[in-house]
Design a protein around this motif. Structure first.
Motif, PDB file in Angstrom:
ATOM      1  N   ILE A  21       0.859  -1.175   0.000  1.00 17.63           N
ATOM      2  CA  ILE A  21       0.000   0.000   0.000  1.00 17.63           C
ATOM      3  C   ILE A  21       0.895   1.224   0.000  1.00 17.63           C
ATOM      4  CG2 ILE A  21      -1.702   1.323   1.298  1.00 17.63           C
ATOM      5  CD1 ILE A  21      -1.489  -2.390   1.737  1.00 17.63           C
ATOM      6  N   VAL A  22       0.684   2.082  -0.994  1.00 20.97           N
ATOM      7  CA  VAL A  22       1.507   3.271  -1.166  1.00 20.97           C
ATOM      8  C   VAL A  22       0.657   4.510  -0.955  1.00 20.97           C
ATOM      9  CG1 VAL A  22       2.988   4.551  -2.758  1.00 20.97           C
ATOM     10  CG2 VAL A  22       2.967   2.046  -2.808  1.00 20.97           C
ATOM     11  N   LEU A  23       1.090   5.358  -0.037  1.00 22.52           N
ATOM     12  CA  LEU A  23       0.458   6.657   0.172  1.00 22.52           C
ATOM     13  C   LEU A  23       1.149   7.639  -0.761  1.00 22.52           C
ATOM     14  CD1 LEU A  23      -1.431   8.539   1.820  1.00 22.52           C
ATOM     15  CD2 LEU A  23       0.501   8.878   3.384  1.00 22.52           C
ATOM     16  N   VAL A  40      -4.705   2.148   9.676  1.00 18.23           N
ATOM     17  CA  VAL A  40      -4.275   1.054   8.799  1.00 18.23           C
ATOM     18  C   VAL A  40      -3.057   0.326   9.361  1.00 18.23           C
ATOM     19  CG1 VAL A  40      -3.257   0.604   6.524  1.00 18.23           C
ATOM     20  CG2 VAL A  40      -5.268   2.043   6.711  1.00 18.23           C
ATOM     21  N   THR A  41      -2.108   1.075   9.905  1.00 18.28           N
ATOM     22  CA  THR A  41      -0.841   0.473  10.330  1.00 18.28           C
ATOM     23  C   THR A  41      -0.791   0.080  11.796  1.00 18.28           C
ATOM     24  OG1 THR A  41       0.149   2.619  10.869  1.00 18.28           O
ATOM     25  CG2 THR A  41       0.465   1.786   8.614  1.00 18.28           C
ATOM     26  N   VAL A  59       3.342   2.280   2.855  1.00 20.48           N
ATOM     27  CA  VAL A  59       2.796   2.239   4.201  1.00 20.48           C
ATOM     28  C   VAL A  59       2.819   0.805   4.737  1.00 20.48           C
ATOM     29  CG1 VAL A  59       0.745   2.715   5.585  1.00 20.48           C
ATOM     30  CG2 VAL A  59       1.376   4.262   3.746  1.00 20.48           C
ATOM     31  N   LEU A  60       2.445  -0.142   3.903  1.00 20.89           N
ATOM     32  CA  LEU A  60       2.413  -1.555   4.273  1.00 20.89           C
ATOM     33  C   LEU A  60       2.900  -2.396   3.103  1.00 20.89           C
ATOM     34  CD1 LEU A  60      -1.146  -1.640   5.871  1.00 20.89           C
ATOM     35  CD2 LEU A  60       0.996  -1.841   7.119  1.00 20.89           C
ATOM     36  N   ALA A  84      -2.801   0.387  -4.191  1.00 20.94           N
ATOM     37  CA  ALA A  84      -2.201  -0.908  -3.891  1.00 20.94           C
ATOM     38  C   ALA A  84      -1.389  -1.321  -5.110  1.00 20.94           C
ATOM     39  CB  ALA A  84      -3.278  -1.942  -3.598  1.00 20.94           C
ATOM     40  N   ARG A  85      -0.150  -1.668  -4.884  1.00 22.33           N
ATOM     41  CA  ARG A  85       0.728  -2.084  -5.982  1.00 22.33           C
ATOM     42  C   ARG A  85       1.162  -3.523  -5.764  1.00 22.33           C
ATOM     43  NH1 ARG A  85       4.753   3.131  -6.441  1.00 22.33           N
ATOM     44  NH2 ARG A  85       3.160   4.616  -7.091  1.00 22.33           N
ATOM     45  N   GLN A  86       1.045  -4.304  -6.824  1.00 17.52           N
ATOM     46  CA  GLN A  86       1.459  -5.697  -6.723  1.00 17.52           C
ATOM     47  C   GLN A  86       2.965  -5.761  -6.560  1.00 17.52           C
ATOM     48  OE1 GLN A  86      -0.067  -8.234  -9.767  1.00 17.52           O
ATOM     49  NE2 GLN A  86       1.165  -9.966  -9.128  1.00 17.52           N
ATOM     50  N   GLU A  87       3.393  -6.543  -5.586  1.00 16.80           N
ATOM     51  CA  GLU A  87       4.818  -6.696  -5.336  1.00 16.80           C
ATOM     52  C   GLU A  87       5.398  -7.684  -6.338  1.00 16.80           C
ATOM     53  OE1 GLU A  87       5.142  -7.791  -1.235  1.00 16.80           O
ATOM     54  OE2 GLU A  87       4.647  -5.780  -0.570  1.00 16.80           O
TER      55      GLU A  87
END
Length: 98
Positions: A21-23, A40-41, A59-60, A84-87
């Motif tokens: 998760i990217v802010l 969230v965290t 963030v996560l 949300a970015r796929q790792e």
């Protein structure tokens, strides 16, 4: 079947991709974004503020898609920009090909 084959089989069949998760931006009200980061965290308010002020920031990491989408929804409800970015898979490169 050796251990490597078993691992590959397990990875291909059972592992769903993980998401980070990217802010991207706190939005117009930084305090609302800080509270959302805290929710969230689970970090303290102070640490959440420090993290939010570093935007864009991860963030996560390592969350399944449904949980990542929920976290992004919480951040967006605070008018923050998040995604949300796929790792990448292990061994997969992040570098772009020419």
């Amino acid at each position: 079947m050796d251990d490597e084959d078993v691992t590959k089989y397990f990875t291909l069949i059972c592992d769903d991709p993980f998401y980070g998760i990217v802010l991207l931006d706190c939005g117009p009200n930084e305090m609302n974004a800080v509270r959302a980061v805290r929710e969230v965290t689970g970090l303290s308010l102070w640490r959440s503020r420090v993290l939010a002020r570093r935007a864009p920031v991860a963030v996560l990491d390592g969350w399944p898609q449904d949980m990542a989408d929920e976290a992004v929804a919480v951040l967006r409800s605070a008018d923050a920009r998040a995604e949300a970015r796929q790792e990448p898979e292990p061994g997969e490169s992040l570098a772009l090909s020419p």
